[in-house]
Design an enzyme around this catalytic site. Sequence first.
Site, PDB file in Angstrom:
ATOM      1  N   SER A   1     118.177  40.717  30.235  1.00 49.12           N
ATOM      2  CA  SER A   1     116.948  39.954  29.981  1.00 49.12           C
ATOM      3  C   SER A   1     116.581  40.012  28.496  1.00 49.12           C
ATOM      4  O   SER A   1     116.235  38.998  27.893  1.00 49.12           O
ATOM      5  CB  SER A   1     115.790  40.534  30.795  1.00 49.12           C
ATOM      6  OG  SER A   1     116.066  40.468  32.172  1.00 49.12           O
TER       7      SER A   1
ATOM      8  N   ARG B   1     109.212  42.968  24.968  1.00 50.48           N
ATOM      9  CA  ARG B   1     108.786  43.509  26.261  1.00 50.48           C
ATOM     10  C   ARG B   1     107.638  42.690  26.841  1.00 50.48           C
ATOM     11  O   ARG B   1     107.554  42.489  28.052  1.00 50.48           O
ATOM     12  CB  ARG B   1     108.426  45.001  26.162  1.00 50.48           C
ATOM     13  CG  ARG B   1     108.234  45.656  27.533  1.00 50.48           C
ATOM     14  CD  ARG B   1     108.375  47.164  27.514  1.00 50.48           C
ATOM     15  NE  ARG B   1     109.739  47.583  27.248  1.00 50.48           N
ATOM     16  CZ  ARG B   1     110.712  47.618  28.168  1.00 50.48           C
ATOM     17  NH1 ARG B   1     110.470  47.287  29.423  1.00 50.48           N
ATOM     18  NH2 ARG B   1     111.923  47.989  27.830  1.00 50.48           N
TER      19      ARG B   1
ATOM     20  N   HIS C   1     109.228  39.671  28.240  1.00 54.57           N
ATOM     21  CA  HIS C   1     109.934  40.101  29.450  1.00 54.57           C
ATOM     22  C   HIS C   1     108.985  40.161  30.652  1.00 54.57           C
ATOM     23  O   HIS C   1     109.361  39.847  31.781  1.00 54.57           O
ATOM     24  CB  HIS C   1     110.557  41.479  29.179  1.00 54.57           C
ATOM     25  CG  HIS C   1     111.282  42.090  30.331  1.00 54.57           C
ATOM     26  ND1 HIS C   1     110.790  43.171  31.017  1.00 54.57           N
ATOM     27  CD2 HIS C   1     112.456  41.773  30.918  1.00 54.57           C
ATOM     28  CE1 HIS C   1     111.648  43.494  31.980  1.00 54.57           C
ATOM     29  NE2 HIS C   1     112.659  42.670  31.941  1.00 54.57           N
TER      30      HIS C   1
END
Lengths: 207, 207
Positions: free
Chosen positions: A14, A37, A40
């Site tokens: 990812s 992040r 994500h």
Amino acid sequence: MDYIKIPMDIEKKSFEIIGSEMGESSFSKEELLIVKRVIHTTADFEYKDLIYIREGSIEKAKELLKKGITIYTDTNMALSGINKKALEQLGCKVICYVNKEETFKLAKEKGITRSMAAVETALDEGVEFFVFGNAPTALFKLKELTESGIGKAAFIIGAPVGFVGASESKEEIEKMDLPMITIRGRKGGSGVAASIVNALLYMITER
Amino acid sequence: MDYIKIPMDIEKKSFEIIGSEMGESSFSKEELLIVKRVIHTTADFEYKDLIYIREGSIEKAKELLKKGITIYTDTNMALSGINKKALEQLGCKVICYVNKEETFKLAKEKGITRSMAAVETALDEGVEFFVFGNAPTALFKLKELTESGIGKAAFIIGAPVGFVGASESKEEIEKMDLPMITIRGRKGGSGVAASIVNALLYMITER
């Protein structure tokens, strides 16, 4: 059906996809760990333009986390989203007072939101690391109290989401002279706030 | 500083803003309650084009909730985000098995993710109402097991977020002949999943 079943492999892949789709940016290596992040967690690339990481703030956050401090969150969702293993490894803990009996009482007494009452309690107890993913009112309260010399907030994640007061609360908090990471505009949320904490934790625990 | 301090007022005002910025749509009144709550949680209007509410699904979800059923969530974040007062009012409860001892054991034994192991356990126990905000693997697993005649899933919220498997997991789940609400594409998340549950709960509890 054939699909990747190992969580760490899924995460690695990812992050590669996010990196390649983001393209070039002026973020430092550590800033990029935070930005990626957040993306994500949301699958929303707009966050790369909304995130504000004040200079020196990552260093300050890491310094606090390494001391094994208590992290305040404004919601149980943000609390749930923070990696407990990483916290434990650093001797840190996380608290959310929003559903505590005392908070209900204090909020009712003063005619304020429970989020505001929870901030008061946390500052009283000497908490320094504040995470907001939901409540604009709590951010306003933190600013008010800090400016009155109450408490010693040392690092803030300001990521309330919403249409009434959220943007404004983050603008207000940015006027404070403190290390902070904020999400500008309406976007944010408990998941976003937790993901920023996790990115900071993982810089130290290097899982 | 002057700001709205009453949470219900903030929410009401927020929904008005969302409604006026969304403009016309072909959603039914109840569908709109879900769509607006998701946008309220994310400040992301794109969700109005990503949400898929299968015909009859709201009715089915309400029917289950009125029976006081158990809701499965794939993360503790989604669990945290669901309104406990509303649940209690309906005699419903919510479970998340992802951090249970047995789940770690089952996942290790079978070489699967904990989310997948948690789905197995829930189906074994007769859970019918499934909420996914994080784990594509869990959705794949639910489909596999249901097609093998194991368990009796009756309603699904499919909202995993992410870059590896998330979209695909939702496409797969949509092939099932079951009442469901999904978020198409990469977006979604625990907060989104919880907000859909809350929208359904509030249709009944009318807080």
